[in-house]
Design a protein around this motif. Structure first.
Motif, mmCIF file in Angstrom:
data_model
loop_
_atom_site.group_PDB
_atom_site.id
_atom_site.type_symbol
_atom_site.label_atom_id
_atom_site.label_comp_id
_atom_site.label_asym_id
_atom_site.label_seq_id
_atom_site.Cartn_x
_atom_site.Cartn_y
_atom_site.Cartn_z
ATOM 1 N N GLN A 152 0.820 -1.218 0.000
ATOM 2 C CA GLN A 152 0.000 0.000 0.000
ATOM 3 C C GLN A 152 0.854 1.268 0.000
ATOM 4 N N GLY A 153 2.170 1.100 -0.082
ATOM 5 C CA GLY A 153 3.047 2.255 -0.082
ATOM 6 C C GLY A 153 3.341 2.803 1.299
ATOM 7 N N HIS A 154 2.976 2.049 2.352
ATOM 8 C CA HIS A 154 3.243 2.501 3.713
ATOM 9 C C HIS A 154 4.682 2.172 4.092
ATOM 10 N N LYS A 155 5.386 3.162 4.608
ATOM 11 C CA LYS A 155 6.801 3.006 4.931
ATOM 12 C C LYS A 155 7.014 2.940 6.441
ATOM 13 N N THR A 156 7.891 2.010 6.847
ATOM 14 C CA THR A 156 8.220 1.823 8.257
ATOM 15 C C THR A 156 9.723 1.989 8.436
ATOM 16 N N PHE A 157 10.121 2.795 9.424
ATOM 17 C CA PHE A 157 11.526 3.151 9.598
ATOM 18 C C PHE A 157 12.044 2.724 10.966
ATOM 19 N N SER A 506 9.794 -2.458 17.604
ATOM 20 C CA SER A 506 10.004 -3.210 16.368
ATOM 21 C C SER A 506 8.967 -4.310 16.174
ATOM 22 N N ARG A 507 8.429 -4.877 17.264
ATOM 23 C CA ARG A 507 7.419 -5.928 17.104
ATOM 24 C C ARG A 507 6.078 -5.353 16.662
ATOM 25 N N THR A 508 5.766 -4.174 17.145
ATOM 26 C CA THR A 508 4.513 -3.506 16.766
ATOM 27 C C THR A 508 4.823 -2.042 16.476
ATOM 28 N N PRO A 509 5.263 -1.730 15.248
ATOM 29 C CA PRO A 509 5.619 -0.347 14.918
ATOM 30 C C PRO A 509 4.464 0.621 15.157
ATOM 31 N N VAL A 510 4.824 1.851 15.509
ATOM 32 C CA VAL A 510 3.845 2.879 15.846
ATOM 33 C C VAL A 510 3.469 3.677 14.598
ATOM 34 N N TYR A 569 2.953 11.441 28.413
ATOM 35 C CA TYR A 569 2.371 11.689 27.087
ATOM 36 C C TYR A 569 2.985 10.778 26.022
ATOM 37 N N TRP A 570 4.288 10.500 26.142
ATOM 38 C CA TRP A 570 4.963 9.689 25.122
ATOM 39 C C TRP A 570 5.023 8.211 25.500
ATOM 40 N N ASP A 571 4.404 7.827 26.617
ATOM 41 C CA ASP A 571 4.415 6.430 27.042
ATOM 42 C C ASP A 571 3.386 5.624 26.246
ATOM 43 N N ASN A 572 3.651 4.339 26.092
ATOM 44 C CA ASN A 572 2.730 3.395 25.452
ATOM 45 C C ASN A 572 2.222 3.890 24.093
ATOM 46 N N PRO A 573 3.104 4.295 23.187
ATOM 47 C CA PRO A 573 2.626 4.804 21.894
ATOM 48 C C PRO A 573 1.983 3.742 21.022
ATOM 49 N N GLN A 574 2.271 2.450 21.304
ATOM 50 C CA GLN A 574 1.640 1.393 20.502
ATOM 51 C C GLN A 574 0.148 1.262 20.804
ATOM 52 N N GLN A 575 -0.278 1.801 21.926
ATOM 53 C CA GLN A 575 -1.696 1.746 22.292
ATOM 54 C C GLN A 575 -2.406 2.988 21.779
ATOM 55 N N ASP A 576 -3.542 2.796 21.137
ATOM 56 C CA ASP A 576 -4.305 3.923 20.595
ATOM 57 C C ASP A 576 -5.094 4.590 21.727
ATOM 58 N N ARG A 605 3.530 7.352 8.107
ATOM 59 C CA ARG A 605 4.693 6.491 8.297
ATOM 60 C C ARG A 605 4.598 5.808 9.655
ATOM 61 N N SER A 606 5.325 4.693 9.796
ATOM 62 C CA SER A 606 5.412 4.007 11.087
ATOM 63 C C SER A 606 6.856 3.957 11.547
ATOM 64 N N LEU A 607 7.032 3.832 12.873
ATOM 65 C CA LEU A 607 8.356 3.813 13.471
ATOM 66 C C LEU A 607 8.566 2.530 14.266
ATOM 67 N N LYS A 608 9.776 1.985 14.114
ATOM 68 C CA LYS A 608 10.153 0.833 14.928
ATOM 69 C C LYS A 608 10.807 1.248 16.238
ATOM 70 N N SER A 609 11.229 2.503 16.329
ATOM 71 C CA SER A 609 11.872 2.986 17.550
ATOM 72 C C SER A 609 12.015 4.488 17.451
ATOM 73 N N TRP A 610 12.342 5.100 18.589
ATOM 74 C CA TRP A 610 12.745 6.503 18.598
ATOM 75 C C TRP A 610 13.716 6.732 19.758
ATOM 76 N N VAL A 611 14.394 7.849 19.737
ATOM 77 C CA VAL A 611 15.342 8.188 20.797
ATOM 78 C C VAL A 611 14.560 8.694 22.006
ATOM 79 N N LYS A 612 14.845 8.129 23.158
ATOM 80 C CA LYS A 612 14.073 8.411 24.371
ATOM 81 C C LYS A 612 14.192 9.869 24.826
ATOM 82 N N VAL A 613 13.191 10.279 25.555
ATOM 83 C CA VAL A 613 13.261 11.546 26.285
ATOM 84 C C VAL A 613 14.385 11.445 27.321
#
Length: 791
Positions: A152-157, A506-510, A569-576, A605-613
Motif C-alpha cells: 500500500q506504499g506505507h513506509k516503516t523506519f 520493532s514488534r509492533t511499529p507505531v 504523554y509519550w508512554d505506550n505509543p503502541q496503544q491507541d 509512516r510508522s516507526l520501529k523505535s525513537w530516541v528516548k526523552v
C-alpha cells in the motif's frame, strides 16, 4: 552571567556555604540555601548533607549572589511542567519568525566578504566549543536505508544507529538546525529559497461561477459564447446561465450514464462541434421561486448531422422544472471537465444565439493561464504519483481535466475551451482572466518571490561581498551560478552518552499521524501585510492575499515547542489513546485506529523505535576567525534561557524533536587570534596562560549589535521575540496541533475542513477569516476549532 567555580562547605547543622574567587580574584564565602542546587544535589542533600561537603561545583552570579549551583560541567535546568489545556482551542504547529529588510544594516550583522581561513586574525575567535544536547521530547532519526515498504506504499523506519548500536545523529542535521536558528536570530539572508516565481492560486467563492462566460480560442482571439443572455457589467448573465447543461453522470458514479448520446450511441467528447435541441429550466428554492434558469440539452448530434424534430417538453424533477416554453435549436461546442465534485450530473455545451463576441487574447492572459494550470498540476502531482484517481476528500468524483492533461493543457491553443471572467462597460466586453472550470481557483496578483526583500534573498555575487552572518559562519553556495564558501564552522564528534537510549517498537511499529504539506497558497498564514511580517488583517477577502507589492511574507518557518505536555504523554505509543484526553491533551502524534484497525497507508509512516526523552549527546563545534558578534550569536543559541528548546529531526509538527543545547564551558577552548599566535610561537606551550572566554560578554556584544541595527531592547526586536516564543512554546491553555473541527483527532486528519469553515460564506454563518497569529506578540492568540460566526 559568567560561570565560576567554587567549593561547597556543609556545616554540622546542614548549613551550606560556597567558597570561591570572584572575577577580581577576591576570595569570598557566601551562605546559600538548598533551593539553588540542581535536582541531583538537592536529592543528595536531603539524604546526606555531608556528602556535598568540599565538593567542587560551578555556579553563576546574579547581582553578586550565587545561583544555579551545579556539578562541574553540569547544567542547572528548570523542568518543563505539565499544564491543562482546552481542547476547543489550539495553536497551529508551524508559524514564522519575521525576516526584516536588511538593506540598511551595516557592521557585523550586515553583508561583507568573509575574513577567510588563511591565518588567525587578531580579535577574532578560533577554537573548539563543547556542547551537550538533551532530548526533551522523543527524537526521530529515521534510517532510510533500512526502510520497509508494503504493497500500500506505507513506509516503516527504524532509527539510524552507529557502530556501537546507539543512535547516529548526523553532524549535518545539527548543522542544519543551528544554521536555521542562526539565520533567524541574526536576520541573515535565506540560504535556500524555493523559486515561487509563479503566482499562487486560491479557491474562489462558488458564487463567482455565475460570472464565468464560456469562451473559445479562435484565430488568436477570445470568442465569448454567452448563450441567450446578455453579459452584465460584473459578468453576471442577464437571463439564463450562459452554457447549456448536458446530462452526463449519475450522482453516485464517475462514469457517464449514457442516457443522452449521439444517434450512433457514442458519447459527446470534449471539444466536439454539435447541434442540439435545448429546453429552458428553472432551478427553484424550497418555496418554488426561481433561483436561476438554464438551458438543458435534450437531443444532440455532431455538427452537420441530422438533428431531427424537437423532443417533447419534459415534466422536470424536484427543484428543476421546465418553464414550459418550446424547445429551441442551437449550435455549439461540448466542454467536459470530468466529474470533479460529488453530486455533479451535467457537463456543458458552449453556444451563442448570436455571433460570438470577440475579445483580444493578450500575452498576459496566456501567461496567467499557464501559471494557473501549472499551479493545479503542481498541487496534485504527489496525489497522481500515488495513483489516486480523485481528491481524497471526495467519494464519487475524479480529477478535473486540467489536473491530469499534463503540459499540453498549460498552453492556450487554437480551439481551446475555457471560462472568461468578463466585465461589460457598455462600450464592449473586457476579459480579465481565463479559467478552466466555473468553480475555480484564481491567481493572486503577486508571486511570493516578489514580496521578499532583495536583501533577504540568497547571495549571488561571486566576490562574496553579499555574504550575511549565517553565510559567513555556516557557508554559502551560489544558487545562480559559480561561487561558494565553506564557512568558518565545523561540527564533529557527535556521541550518544546515554545507555539504553531507544524506545523499541520493532514488534509492533507505531503509526504516526499524517504530516501536512506546505501550502503557501494559504495567504492568511503565509502572506504579511508589510515587510515587517505583520499578519494580514482578519476578516479580509481571499483575494486580499498576495495582492500588493507593498505586502511581504511572514518570514522563516519554525515549529514552536509543544509546551506543557502531560506526564506520560509519550508512554505506550503502541496503544491507541487518541480519543482519550489527559489534561485536555490528545495523543496527537499517533494516527487513530478506524473501527479497531490501524491506519497504515501512503499518507503516513510508522516507526520501529525513537530516541528516548532525556537522552544525552555531546558534540564539538570548531570555529575559526569569528568576530565577537558572530561568535556571540552562536553562543546565544547555546545558552538560551531555561525551558527554551531547539527543534531537530523528523515529526516536529507532532511534537517530536525538542532538544536542549547547553554549553560545556569546562571543555570549551576559544581564543583570539593573537593568543593562538603566542601559543604557537612559544617553546613551552603548556606554560601559556589561557584566559577563559567571557561568554556573557560575547553574547552581550551580539545583543547590543542587534539593538543598534534594529532599534529597541534586544528581547523586543521582532525576530528575537518570535524566535524565543517558538523556542519556549505558548503560555496559554491551548495545545499545539494541526487544525481540525473536532476536539479529538480523526483517522483521516482532514485539516482542510477547518480551513473550509474559516472561509465559509452562507446565509446562516460566516467564516471568521482568521490569520496566523504573530509570534512576536507577547501573547499570540490561539484558534477555535469552529472558526465561524452566526449571521
Amino acid at each position: 552571567m559568567s560561570v565560576l567555580k567554587g567549593e561547597l562547605r556543609v556545616g554540622n547543622n546542614g548549613s551550606i556555604q560556597l567558597r570561591f574567587q570572584d572575577e577580581n580574584q577576591t576570595n569570598k564565602t557566601i551562605g546559600i540555601g538548598n533551593k539553588i542546587l540542581t535536582k541531583s544535589f538537592y536529592n543528595t542533600y536531603q539524604e546526606n548533607p555531608q556528602a556535598l561537603d568540599r565538593l567542587e561545583v560551578e555556579f553563576e552570579l546574579d547581582n553578586n549572589q550565587p545561583c544555579r549551583v551545579r556539578e562541574v560541567g553540569g547544567v542547572f535546568r528548570d523542568t518543563p511542567k505539565p499544564k491543562t489545556v482546552r481542547p476547543q482551542w489550539f495553536h497551529n504547529p508551524y508559524n514564522f519568525v519575521p525576516a526584516l529588510p536588511r538593506n540598511n544594516i551595516a557592521g557585523e550583522l550586515g553583508d561583507r566578504k568573509p575574513i577567510g581561513h588563511g591565518r588567525y586574525h587578531t580579535n577574532h575567535w578560533t577554537g573548539r566549543i563543547a556542547v551537550k544536547l538533551t532530548t526533551i521530547t522523543p527524537l526521530l532519526i529515521p534510517d532510510a536505508s533500512e526502510m520497509e515498504e508494503d504493497a500500500q506504499g506505507h513506509k516503516t523506519f527504524p532509527t539510524r544507529l552507529d557502530a556501537q548500536g546507539k543512535p547516529y545523529l548526523p553532524p549535518t542535521s545539527l548543522r542544519g538546525m543551528l544554521r536555521s536558528a542562526y539565520e533567524a536570530v541574526t536576520n541573515s539572508r535565506l540560504s535556500v529559497l524555493d523559486p515561487h516565481d509563479m503566482r499562487l492560486a486560491y479557491r474562489m467563492p462558488a458564487k463567482m461561477g455565475l460570472e464565468m462566460v464560456p469562451a473559445r480560442i479562435e484565430n488568436n482571439e477570445i470568442k465569448l459564447y454567452p448563450g441567450t443572455s446578455g453579459i452584465g457589467s460584473d459578468g453576471h448573465p442577464q437571463g439564463p446561465m450562459y452554457a447549456a447543461w448536458l446530462p452526463f453522470y449519475n450522482r453516485n458514479s464517475t462514469k457517464p450514464h449514457r442516457k443522452l448520446t449521439y444517434p450512433d450511441g457514442s458519447l459527446p467528447q470534449h471539444g466536439d462541434a454539435v447541434d442540439f435541441w435545448a429546453e429552458k429550466f428553472d432551478r427553484q428554492n424550497p418555496s418554488g421561486a426561481s433561483v436561476f434558469s438554464y438551458w438543458k440539452v435534450r437531443k444532440i448530434v455532431k455538427s452537420g448531422g441530422n438533428l431531427g424534430t424537437a423532443p417533447n417538453r419534459s415534466s422536470g424533477s424536484g427543484r428543476h422544472q421546465s418553464v414550459g416554453q418550446e424547445l429551441r435549436q442551437f449550435s455549439g461546442f461540448v466542454y467536459i471537465t470530468n466529474k470533479n465534485i460529488d453530486g455533479k450530473h451535467d457537463e456543458r455545451v458552449f453556444f451563442s444565439q448570436n455571433a460570438p463576441i470577440s475579445c483580444p487574447l493578450s500575452n498576459d492572459l496566456r501567461t496567467k493561464w499557464k501559471e494557473l494550470i501549472t499551479n493545479y498540476q503542481e498541487i496534485h502531482k504527489d496525489d497522481l504519483r500515488k495513483g489516486w484517481t480523485s481528491p481524497p476528500a471526495l467519494n464519487n468524483s475524479c480529477w478535473s481535466r486540467q489536473v491530469i492533461s499534463g503540459a499540453a493543457e498549460r498552453q492556450l491553443r487554437e480551439e481551446s475551451l475555457c471560462y472568461a471572467k468578463t466585465r461589460n462597460s457598455g462600450q464592449g466586453c473586457q476579459v480579465d482572466e481565463l479559467y478552466p472550470v466555473m468553480i475555480t481557483r484564481g491567481l493572486f496578483n503577486q508571486a511570493p518571490i516578489s514580496l521578499l526583500h532583495s536583501s533577504l534573498k540568497p547571495a549571488t555575487q561571486a566576490d562574496k561581498s553579499q555574504l550575511s552572518p549565517a553565510d559567513r559562519v555556516f557557508g554559502w553556495v551560489n544558487q545562480q551560478g559559480k561561487g561558494s564558501y565553506k564557512g568558518q564552522l565545523r561540527i564533529h564528534s557527535v556521541t550518544c552518552q546515554s545507555n539504553n537510549p531507544l524506545d523499541d517498537f520493532s514488534r509492533t511499529p507505531v503509526p504516526l499521524a499524517i504530516l501536512g504539506q506546505p501550502k503557501p497558497q494559504q495567504a492568511r498564514f503565509y502572506n504579511a501585510q508589510d515587510r515587517q511580517g505583520t499578519p494580514l488583517n482578519q476578516g479580509g477577502s481571499k483575494d486580499s492575499g498576495y495582492k500588493s507589492s507593498n505586502q511581504g511574507l511572514r518570514g522563516r518557518k519554525v515549529y514552536p515547542h509543544h509546551q506543557g505536555l502531560p506526564n506520560g504523554y509519550w508512554d505506550n505509543p503502541q496503544q491507541d489513546n487518541t480519543q482519550n484526553a489527559v489534561q485536555g491533551h490528545y495523543q496527537e502524534y499517533r494516527r487513530p485506529q478506524q473501527n479497531g484497525v490501524e491506519q497504515k497507508d501512503d499518507q503516513n509512516r510508522s516507526l520501529k523505535s525513537w530516541v528516548k526523552v532525556g537522552t544525552e549527546f555531546t558534540f564539538d563545534i570548531d570555529v575559526v576567525n569569528l568576530s565577537e558578534v558572530e561568535l556571540g550569536g552562536l553562543l546565544y543559541l547555546l545558552t538560551l534561557p531555561d525551558i527554551h528548546f531547539h527543534r531537530l529531526g523528523g515529526g516536529k509538527p507532532l511534537g517530536f524533536g525538542s532538544v536542549r543545547l547547553d554549553l560545556i564551558e569546562s571543555e570549551t577552548d576559544l581564543r583570539p587570534g593573537q593568543d593562538w599566535s603566542e601559543f604557537y610561537q612559544t617553546l613551552l606551550p603548556d606554560e601559556v596562560v589561557v584566559k577563559p572566554i567571557n561568554v556573557s560578554q560575547c553574547v552581550k556584544a551580539y545583543q547590543k549589535s542587534v539593538e543598534a541595527a534594529y532599534g529597541g531592547d534586544f528581547e523586543d526586536v521582532r525576530f528575537v521575540a518570535a524566535f524565543c516564543r517558538a523556542a519556549k512554546g505558548f503560555n496559554d491553555r491551548a495545545a499545539v496541533r494541526y487544525p481540525r473541527v473536532t476536539p479529538h483527532p480523526t483517522p483521516e486528519g482532514e485539516a482542510f475542513k477547518w480551513f473550509v469553515e474559516n472561509e465559509r460564506e452562507s446565509k446562516n454563518e460566516s467564516g471568521m477569516k482568521l490569520t496566523l497569529p504573530d509570534l512576536a506578540d507577547p501573547a499570540p492568540d490561539s484558534f477555535p476549532i469552529q472558526p465561524t460566526t452566526q449571521s
